[in-house]
Structure formats: structure tokens, C-alpha cells
Enzyme design. Structure first.
Site, PDB file in Angstrom:
ATOM      1  NE  ARG A 102      -2.083   1.972   3.623  1.00  0.00           N
ATOM      2  CZ  ARG A 102      -2.751   2.331   4.715  1.00  0.00           C
ATOM      3  NH1 ARG A 102      -4.008   1.970   4.884  1.00  0.00           N
ATOM      4  NH2 ARG A 102      -2.159   3.026   5.648  1.00  0.00           N
ATOM      5  CB  CYS A 104      -1.593   5.819   2.738  1.00  0.00           C
ATOM      6  SG  CYS A 104      -3.010   6.749   3.356  1.00  0.00           S
TER       7      CYS A 104
END
Length: 125
Positions: A102, A104
Site C-alpha cells: 500500500r 497512502c
């Protein structure tokens, strides 16, 4: 072969792009913001409510392609305010239990002044 995919269970694209594209067994889903598939209106006013709707929209796109959250290998998350990071993670963690890779980031602004957007890459192993 490249295939455009779409489902009415997730919001229609609000620009010149597709909900998702399939190529070589991979699904590349466009970023999902917290819009109602039925009305196109923003759902919720808090980061928790908006993250929940964004995840439901992703779930619909995955399901339409025979996939689930366990098939997601990468996400990119955009937050309008990094102060929402912990609350966003609380919702995100309920869906992405496989802990895909991920990124972010905080951004200056998101479409329709929403608080978050999530995009995914998935593959059926």
C-alpha cells in the site's frame, strides 16, 4: 487481451476513464470515492463513513470480476487530511485483511471534495 469492466453496483465513472481494466489476469480498478452507486451523491461526512463507502464500491467492482479483497495485491490511498490516517486505517483494516502492499498519501483536494479515495490492483492466484 485487455478488457474494460463495469458494474452498476459501483458508481459510474465521473470522467473519461473506466471503473476497471483487466489485462493478463490482473484487475486494475480506478480510484473509488464514497459515491452512492444509485444516486452518484457523496455518502457520509466523516472519514469513517466515506472510507466504508469507498470500500463497498471496491468490493462491488472486485465481485463483478470474480474477485474478493483477498485477491488485492496493491492499494493506493489518497486522503484529503493526513490527520484522518488512524481513523481511515480502522475502516481499511476491516476489508483489506490480507495486508496488500500500500501507498497512502495526503493530497490537496479530491473529486467532489471527498475525504478519501482508494484504488486497487488485484489478481486471481
Amino acid at each position: 487481451m485487455i478488457e474494460v469492466t463495469s458494474t452498476s453496483a459501483a458508481p459510474a465513472a465521473i470522467g473519461p476513464y473506466s471503473q476497471a481494466m483487466k489485462a493478463n489476469g490482473f484487475l486494475f480498478a480506478s480510484g473509488q470515492v464514497p459515491l452512492s452507486p444509485e444516486t452518484g451523491a457523496v455518502v457520509g461526512t466523516t472519514i469513517e463513513e466515506q472510507a466504508e463507502q469507498s470500500c463497498k464500491n471496491i468490493q462491488a467492482i472486485l465481485a463483478a470480476n470474480g474477485l474478493g479483497f483477498e485477491d488485492v495485491i496493491k492499494t493506493t490511498c489518497f486522503l484529503a487530511d493526513m490527520g484522518d490516517f488512524a481513523a481511515f486505517n480502522g475502516v481499511y483494516g476491516k476489508y483489506f485483511t490480507g495486508k496488500p502492499a500500500r501507498s497512502c498519501v495526503a493530497v490537496k483536494e479530491l473529486p467532489k471534495q471527498v475525504l478519501c479515495e482508494i484504488e486497487v490492483i488485484a489478481v486471481k492466484a
